[in-house]
Design an enzyme around this catalytic site. Structure first.
Site, PDB file in Angstrom:
ATOM      1  N   VAL A  11       9.793  -1.079  -8.677  1.00  0.00           N
ATOM      2  CA  VAL A  11      10.238  -2.375  -8.162  1.00  0.00           C
ATOM      3  C   VAL A  11      11.604  -2.758  -8.728  1.00  0.00           C
ATOM      4  CG1 VAL A  11       9.719  -4.843  -8.065  1.00  0.00           C
ATOM      5  CG2 VAL A  11       7.884  -3.162  -7.758  1.00  0.00           C
ATOM      6  N   LEU A 151       7.097  -4.003  -0.922  1.00  0.00           N
ATOM      7  CA  LEU A 151       7.751  -2.730  -0.656  1.00  0.00           C
ATOM      8  C   LEU A 151       6.723  -1.645  -0.374  1.00  0.00           C
ATOM      9  CD1 LEU A 151      10.397  -2.746  -3.543  1.00  0.00           C
ATOM     10  CD2 LEU A 151      10.639  -3.656  -1.219  1.00  0.00           C
ATOM     11  N   LYS A 152       6.959  -0.873   0.672  1.00  0.00           N
ATOM     12  CA  LYS A 152       6.136   0.300   0.947  1.00  0.00           C
ATOM     13  C   LYS A 152       6.834   1.517   0.368  1.00  0.00           C
ATOM     14  CE  LYS A 152       6.168  -0.167   5.418  1.00  0.00           C
ATOM     15  NZ  LYS A 152       6.914  -1.422   5.614  1.00  0.00           N
ATOM     16  N   LYS A 205       0.794 -12.291  -2.468  1.00  0.00           N
ATOM     17  CA  LYS A 205       0.923 -10.833  -2.606  1.00  0.00           C
ATOM     18  C   LYS A 205      -0.440 -10.159  -2.639  1.00  0.00           C
ATOM     19  CE  LYS A 205       2.271  -6.684  -3.477  1.00  0.00           C
ATOM     20  NZ  LYS A 205       3.093  -6.245  -4.583  1.00  0.00           N
ATOM     21  N   PHE A 250      -2.503  -0.243  10.413  1.00  0.00           N
ATOM     22  CA  PHE A 250      -3.519   0.005   9.388  1.00  0.00           C
ATOM     23  C   PHE A 250      -4.913   0.166   9.986  1.00  0.00           C
ATOM     24  CE2 PHE A 250       0.028  -1.473   6.997  1.00  0.00           C
ATOM     25  CZ  PHE A 250      -0.057  -0.830   5.779  1.00  0.00           C
ATOM     26  N   GLY A 254      -8.932   7.743   8.004  1.00  0.00           N
ATOM     27  CA  GLY A 254      -8.436   8.783   7.118  1.00  0.00           C
ATOM     28  C   GLY A 254      -9.344   8.939   5.920  1.00  0.00           C
ATOM     29  N   CYS A 261      -0.604   0.073  -5.592  1.00  0.00           N
ATOM     30  CA  CYS A 261      -0.771  -1.319  -5.171  1.00  0.00           C
ATOM     31  C   CYS A 261      -2.169  -1.665  -4.675  1.00  0.00           C
ATOM     32  CB  CYS A 261       0.254  -1.660  -4.091  1.00  0.00           C
ATOM     33  SG  CYS A 261       1.955  -1.687  -4.688  1.00  0.00           S
ATOM     34  N   ARG A 328      -0.730   8.269  -7.991  1.00  0.00           N
ATOM     35  CA  ARG A 328      -1.676   7.334  -8.586  1.00  0.00           C
ATOM     36  C   ARG A 328      -2.807   7.022  -7.611  1.00  0.00           C
ATOM     37  NH1 ARG A 328       2.626   2.962 -10.778  1.00  0.00           N
ATOM     38  NH2 ARG A 328       3.708   3.755  -8.916  1.00  0.00           N
TER      39      ARG A 328
END
Length: 432
Positions: A11, A151-152, A205, A250, A254, A261, A328
């Site tokens: 970030v 942020l992606k 967020k 989305f 999968g 995040c 992660r």
């Protein structure tokens, strides 16, 4: 405007670089001397498309600086961003030790009125705690603002430079004016700056990421049902997403979400609710579905082979998503650990996450330089991350390399009929 950014992780580095790109004088601060030295040489600690070039350009132009000298950077700044890590604590909530330590250091370094911005993802009430810490360490005026990032990974520069919205939680008109001026270059396409109180900004967020995680887990539940009843999850997705109230984003089935995040933020939101006596049962189910989904490809393999010991498997894709090297909580980790525990041998390939994989698995797996090298001699192929280069392989070449032509497609990238037509046994997600 002079800006200081505390923390040169994902970030902080993206924010600092993008602010310098818009003409501001930015100094990024980190306590790690080796990291700062590497950044001053142009060596980045993360992979993000386009970021290295942007860092180099603004560093060479004299607008972007890296240092370990926090007092000097903060003392000359009008706005100070705190962008340090907030790892998950034992209870699932965010660990604020680094944020509060940064706030204390910032307080000691202030020389004049400054806007201090919580850019890290932090729980409700953090701005109040940061304000208390700074106030104990300075006699200068300041404001604390909450400005969460959205942020992606893999598209962070685009997200920062052309945001859907900018959320700013501020109590004072002066802070709102300064933050509005700072972000003005990024919202010229009519994307809104949403001003609100700091607690609402902090919660926004977490709520946003929890909603996206919920959509993913919902679609994966639907995909599991499709497999049981003989329906096609992709056709269901298209039928559901055509409803304008729902949309397509989305809703791709999968093998679960990962990264820094969604898992952390869902758990942190649940922990915040528990602290005030509320159980978020829906998010508990979201987590349970995601945990199950990460094991779904391994379960299919075990049902197909029975015993996978002494088998060799190729794994395409290790990062939790394309265009990043972040592993992660990646689904690949659960899959590979499960295969290794079952006695299988793993040959893996990822376009950029090789070093991260070596830190994770060491020499317990083999690392191939190409996807075809990974497939050589394999008894099965697992597609885990939907990198573009995996979408249209030469299936005849792939079959000739593999010992057994079996594909476990964790992202529904391949055309099942085409794969089966080339002689592969094919398993997707949500396809009966």
């Amino acid at each position: 405007m002079r800006i200081a950014v505390i923390g040169t992780g994902y970030v902080g580095l993206v924010a600092g670089t993008c602010f310098s790109e818009s003409g501001h004088d930015v100094t990024c601060v980190d306590v790690e001397k080796a990291k700062v030295a590497a950044l001053n040489r142009g060596e980045l600690p993360i992979y993000e498309p386009g970021l290295e070039e942007l860092v180099r350009r603004n560093r060479d132009a004299g607008r972007l600086h890296f240092t370990t000298d926090l007092p000097e950077a903060v003392g000359g700044a009008t706005v100070v961003f705190i962008a340090v890590g907030t790892p998950m604590g034992e209870s699932g909530g965010a660990d604020l030790q680094y944020v509060l330590a940064a706030a204390e250091a910032v307080g000691r370094a202030l020389r004049h009125y400054t806007v201090v911005v919580d850019k890290s993802t932090v729980p409700v009430g953090t701005a109040d705690r940061v304000r208390e810490v700074i106030a104990r360490n300075t006699g200068h005026d300041f404001d604390v603002v909450s400005n969460p990032e959205f942020l992606k990974e893999g598209a962070a520069l685009e997200d920062f430079l052309k945001p859907d919205r900018v959320v700013i939680g501020a109590d004072s008109e002066q802070a709102r004016r300064i933050m509005g001026e700072l972000y003005a270059p990024f919202v010229r396409t009519e994307s809104p700056i949403l001003f609100m109180d700091p607690r609402s900004a902090e919660l926004t967020k977490y709520a946003a990421n929890a909603m996206l995680a919920t959509r993913i887990s919902f679609m994966n539940d639907v995909a599991a049902l499709c497999e049981r009843v003989g329906a096609d999850a992709d056709q269901v997705r298209r039928g559901v997403g055509a409803d304008k109230r729902i949309g397509y984003a989305f809703l791709h089935p999968g093998i679960g979400y990962g990264g820094s995040c969604f898992p952390k933020d869902v758990r942190a939101l649940m922990a915040t609710a528990r602290d005030v006596g509320l159980e978020l049962d829906l998010l508990r189910a979201v987590e349970a579905t995601n945990a199950r989904q990460k094991k779904s490809l391994l379960a299919k393999a075990l049902r197909h082979y029975g015993d996978v010991s002494r088998h060799t498997f190729a794994v395409w894709g290790l990062a939790f998503k394309p265009r990043t090297d972040d592993m992660r909580e990646a689904p690949s980790v659960d899959l590979i650990e499960g295969l290794l525990d079952a006695g299988a041998r793993v040959q893996c390939h990822d376009p950029v996450a090789g070093e991260a994989a070596r830190r994770c698995f060491a020499d317990r797996v083999s690392y191939a330089s190409t996807c075809y090298d990974a497939a050589e001699g394999a008894d099965g192929l697992f597609l885990v991350t939907e990198w573009s280069e995996f979408r249209h392989p030469d299936l005849r070449r792939l079959k000739s390399l593999m010992r057994r032509p079996v594909i476990f497609d964790g992202r529904n990238v391949f055309d099942p009929e085409q794969a089966r037509g080339e002689g592969f046994t094919y398993f997707g997600v949500g396809r009966g």
